[in-house]
Write an enzyme that holds these catalytic residues in place. Structure first.
Site, PDB file in Angstrom:
ATOM      1  CB  CYS A 304      -0.841   0.013   1.206  1.00 59.41           C
ATOM      2  SG  CYS A 304      -0.328   0.141   2.885  1.00 59.41           S
ATOM      3  CG  HIS A 353      -4.484  -0.504   3.618  1.00 58.82           C
ATOM      4  ND1 HIS A 353      -3.517  -1.164   2.851  1.00 58.82           N
ATOM      5  CD2 HIS A 353      -5.618   0.008   2.681  1.00 58.82           C
ATOM      6  CE1 HIS A 353      -4.254  -1.154   1.535  1.00 58.82           C
ATOM      7  NE2 HIS A 353      -5.467  -0.365   1.705  1.00 58.82           N
ATOM      8  CG  HIS A 365      -6.808   0.318  -1.995  1.00 64.06           C
ATOM      9  ND1 HIS A 365      -6.562  -0.901  -1.139  1.00 64.06           N
ATOM     10  CD2 HIS A 365      -7.888   0.231  -2.579  1.00 64.06           C
ATOM     11  CE1 HIS A 365      -7.592  -1.513  -1.155  1.00 64.06           C
ATOM     12  NE2 HIS A 365      -8.490  -0.812  -2.269  1.00 64.06           N
TER      13      HIS A 365
END
Length: 393
Positions: A304, A353, A365
């Site tokens: 990420c 994240h 993402h």
């Protein structure tokens, strides 16, 4: 007229075949959209001298700007208005007797990589520039900027992304040029957010020529493209819905399309933020479909925060490596805007994240089970707790 000179370029210990050279006279051949030739360069210079070709320099590529210039010249001189430079157009330009040394654009048999120099690289850079992937000086030197442009083009065309211009890349460049020679396919369909195709690339190319789209063409119709279409529709007094249907496409590719410069805009800090946010999202869209890889920071696979770092690097913004570091370096915003980073807690109470907000309550993402993709904020990704948004630009 038949003499041929073959040259070669030596670079990085490798030999690369340079384009063949042949004597040619402007007017010996009919020029039309999709051609890349020094006859086109001379045509553009002749049109520029008469005030019809307004691009900052002659490129040698016969695209929509050149076709529009030819149409305007033809209309002004009582000729058939078709955007094709044939004998009557050349006669009116009084350019039939001029001669040039012409370079063939056929470099598909060469393989060019970092370190290469010469006419073949110059031609490659020009083709990449024509398709919106190269914005630096065309200097015939295959350096880091050229490699990055090749990677950008390869990614947009779904090719293997290695930064090396080989037969597949040159073939795709040629197909891209040919696809620009007609508007029939584009005007008979409807393009909207979520579409990925060559028609979207062509749409983005044209929007950029008119000043509505400020990023590289990606072939993906995301929020940045939608906003650009909305601006075009507003200026051209069309229905403003962000969907490129037949009416919008017909106006866009026609000679009467109004450029963004005809609209009055107020420049402010907020518009500046919007501009860079759009560029961030445009860069992020290029990587959709890239697989997830723990610790990954390349197109072979991103985690990420590695994805975030790569996207921001593409637009010239340096960010730290990890999600926590990115959280700590950003400025908190009350509500996310396009290009801001949204953070989630997935394994503990801290940020673990993150993704890039793209508008419409969505973010892009690199997820462990999805790779780079678009997800709705309301889906509670991984049942994660939303922590907030930060701005790092």
């Amino acid at each position: 007229m038949k003499k041929v000179l073959v040259t070669s370029v030596v670079a990085a210990g490798l030999f690369f075949a340079a384009p063949q050279m042949a004597d040619a006279a402007l007017g010996d051949q009919t020029l039309r959209v999709g051609m890349n030739h020094t006859d086109v360069t001379e045509l553009q210079e002749a049109l520029k001298s008469k005030g019809y070709f307004t691009f900052d320099r002659a490129t040698g590529y016969y695209g929509s700007i050149t076709a529009d210039a030819v149409r305007k010249f033809q209309a002004s001189n009582g000729l058939k208005v078709d955007g094709i430079a044939g004998p009557q157009t050349f006669a009116a330009l009084k350019a039939n007797g001029s001669t040039v040394t012409a370079a063939s654009s056929n470099t598909s048999s060469a393989t060019l990589r970092t370190g290469a120099r010469g006419a073949a690289v110059t031609n490659l850079q020009q083709q990449l520039r024509n398709h919106g992937h190269f914005s630096s000086a065309v200097d015939g030197v295959f350096g880091p900027l050229t490699e990055r442009a090749v990677r950008s083009f390869q990614s947009a065309r779904g090719l293997s992304v290695d930064g090396i211009a080989g037969p597949q890349t040159f073939s795709a460049l040629g197909q891209a040029a040919v696809s620009g020679s007609t508007t029939q396919a584009a005007t008979s369909t409807t393009l909207r957010q979520g579409t990925r195709s060559a028609e979207v690339t062509r749409l983005q190319d044209r929007l950029r020529q008119l000043g509505y789209f400020n990023s590289n063409s990606t072939g993906y119709y995301g929020t940045v493209t939608t906003e650009s279409v909305r601006r075009f529709q507003a200026v051209n007094k069309l229905q403003v819905d962000g969907v490129a249907g037949p009416q919008t496409l017909s106006r866009l590719h026609g000679s009467n399309a109004a450029a963004a410069s005809t609209a009055t805009e107020t420049v402010s800090a907020s518009s500046s933020n919007s501009s860079i946010g759009s560029r961030i999202v445009s860069s992020a869209n290029r990587y959709i479909g890239t697989p997830y890889r723990y610790g990954g920071t390349t197109t072979a696979g991103f985690d990420c925060s590695g994805f975030i770092q790569r996207v921001f690097s593409d637009v010239g913004v340096s960010v730290p490596r990890t999600a926590l570091q990115q959280w700590n370096s950003g400025t908190t915003v009350a509500a996310p805007s396009v290009g801001d980073i949204v953070f989630f807690a997935t394994v503990n109470s801290g940020p673990s994240h993150n993704g890039i907000y793209i508008g419409n309550n969505q973010f892009i993402h690199s997820g462990s089970s999805t790779g780079v993709t678009v997800t709705s904020m309301s889906n509670s990704y991984w049942s994660a707790r939303y922590l907030g948004a930060k701005r790092i630009h």
